[in-house]
Design an enzyme around this catalytic site. Sequence first.
Site, short mmCIF file in Angstrom:
data_model
loop_
_atom_site.label_atom_id
_atom_site.label_comp_id
_atom_site.label_asym_id
_atom_site.label_seq_id
_atom_site.Cartn_x
_atom_site.Cartn_y
_atom_site.Cartn_z
N LYS A 34 0.85 -1.19 0.00
CA LYS A 34 0.00 0.00 0.00
C LYS A 34 0.89 1.24 0.00
O LYS A 34 1.81 1.36 0.80
CB LYS A 34 -0.90 0.01 1.23
N ASP A 61 -3.58 4.29 -1.77
CA ASP A 61 -4.51 4.77 -0.73
C ASP A 61 -4.53 6.29 -0.75
O ASP A 61 -3.96 6.94 0.12
CB ASP A 61 -4.04 4.23 0.63
N LYS A 63 -7.54 8.06 -1.22
CA LYS A 63 -8.85 8.53 -0.76
C LYS A 63 -9.36 9.70 -1.61
O LYS A 63 -9.54 10.82 -1.11
CB LYS A 63 -8.79 8.91 0.72
N HIS A 65 -11.58 12.34 -3.67
CA HIS A 65 -12.88 13.00 -3.54
C HIS A 65 -12.80 14.32 -4.28
O HIS A 65 -12.09 15.23 -3.85
CB HIS A 65 -13.23 13.22 -2.06
N THR A 116 -11.64 6.54 10.50
CA THR A 116 -11.65 5.96 11.86
C THR A 116 -11.22 6.97 12.92
O THR A 116 -11.40 6.73 14.10
CB THR A 116 -10.75 4.71 11.94
N ARG A 177 -2.79 -5.78 14.83
CA ARG A 177 -1.62 -5.91 15.71
C ARG A 177 -1.48 -7.36 16.16
O ARG A 177 -2.36 -7.87 16.86
CB ARG A 177 -1.77 -5.01 16.96
N GLN A 186 -3.27 3.52 17.00
CA GLN A 186 -4.50 2.81 16.63
C GLN A 186 -5.32 2.53 17.89
O GLN A 186 -4.80 2.00 18.87
CB GLN A 186 -4.17 1.48 15.94
N GLY A 206 1.25 -1.98 8.85
CA GLY A 206 2.39 -1.08 8.67
C GLY A 206 3.45 -1.31 9.72
O GLY A 206 4.30 -2.20 9.59
O1 C5P Z 1 1.24 1.15 11.08
P1 C5P Z 1 -0.18 0.66 10.99
O2 C5P Z 1 -0.27 -0.86 10.90
O3 C5P Z 1 -1.08 1.26 12.06
O4 C5P Z 1 -0.66 1.21 9.58
C1 C5P Z 1 -1.99 1.13 9.15
C2 C5P Z 1 -2.12 1.71 7.78
O5 C5P Z 1 -3.50 1.71 7.46
C3 C5P Z 1 -1.66 3.16 7.65
O6 C5P Z 1 -1.14 3.32 6.34
C4 C5P Z 1 -2.93 3.96 7.83
O7 C5P Z 1 -2.90 5.18 7.12
C5 C5P Z 1 -3.95 3.03 7.18
N1 C5P Z 1 -5.31 3.25 7.63
C6 C5P Z 1 -5.71 3.17 8.95
N2 C5P Z 1 -7.00 3.38 9.29
C7 C5P Z 1 -7.90 3.68 8.36
C8 C5P Z 1 -7.53 3.75 7.02
C9 C5P Z 1 -6.21 3.52 6.69
O8 C5P Z 1 -4.89 2.90 9.82
N3 C5P Z 1 -9.16 3.84 8.70
#
Ligand code: C5P
Length: 231
Positions: A34, A61, A63, A65, A116, A177, A186, A206
């Site tokens: 991604k 990604d 998004k 609009h 989120t 996680r 998160q 990530g």
């Molecule tokens: O590092 P981590 O695993 O938290 O990364 C999650 C990825 O998912 C990031 O690129 C974040 O921008 C993306 N993301 C998110 N929540 C969302 C949409 C996308 O964490 N609602």
Amino acid sequence: MDARERLIVALDLPSVAAADAMVARLGEAVSFYKIGYQLGFAGGLALAEQLVRAKKQVFLDFKLHDIGNTVARGVESVVKLGASFLTVHAYPQTMHAAVDARADSALRILAVTVLTSYDDADLAAAGYDFTVPELVAERAAQARDIGIDGLVCSAEEAANLRKIIKPGMVLVTPGIRPAGAASGDQKRIMTPAAAIAAGANYLVVGRPILEAPDPKAAAEAIVAEIAQAGP
Ligand code: C5P
């Protein structure tokens, strides 16, 4: 589907050099990446094309609009680039334009229902007379009716959204996680196995991989957990 293809690694890195190094390190362990704002606006689109040529799948990604015509022209360029997934905000006009423009290509359009980071107070401040669950459900139903290919959602929302969307639509969930990993910023997290059990088709991961002492081993452990969790 092969468990490996269900793991999407978020290349949340500041430069193409850093991303290249991570992709080389992950090697065959990862087949789907991604790319978001940070890397995309730092040369990451050329990297996306390179990944596609290397037979990796790419999720842009961004998004989108904007007015329908602008969204449609943008989506046509993303189709030419060869990306597999692209996100748009779940506004009906934007979703219609994106679905029309991806036509019968291999690109799948994913809708983001409500970010989120938003709670009910954020929605009220933005002028909406809906709670977050109400707006998520409303937009998921609109996405389904318009022919959107899937949704980005938290794993917690997955089971509820399955009741609303069409069977062929995919659910892509971040906030994953593995047991013992730091949650970072998160708030709603799930283990890979729990997210798959909740109905997620693809997991976006990530930091638990990027910041692991051995990123390849971390990715392989998640793939193994996905494989065990079943279809
Ligand atoms: O590092 P981590 O695993 O938290 O990364 C999650 C990825 O998912 C990031 O690129 C974040 O921008 C993306 N993301 C998110 N929540 C969302 C949409 C996308 O964490 N609602």
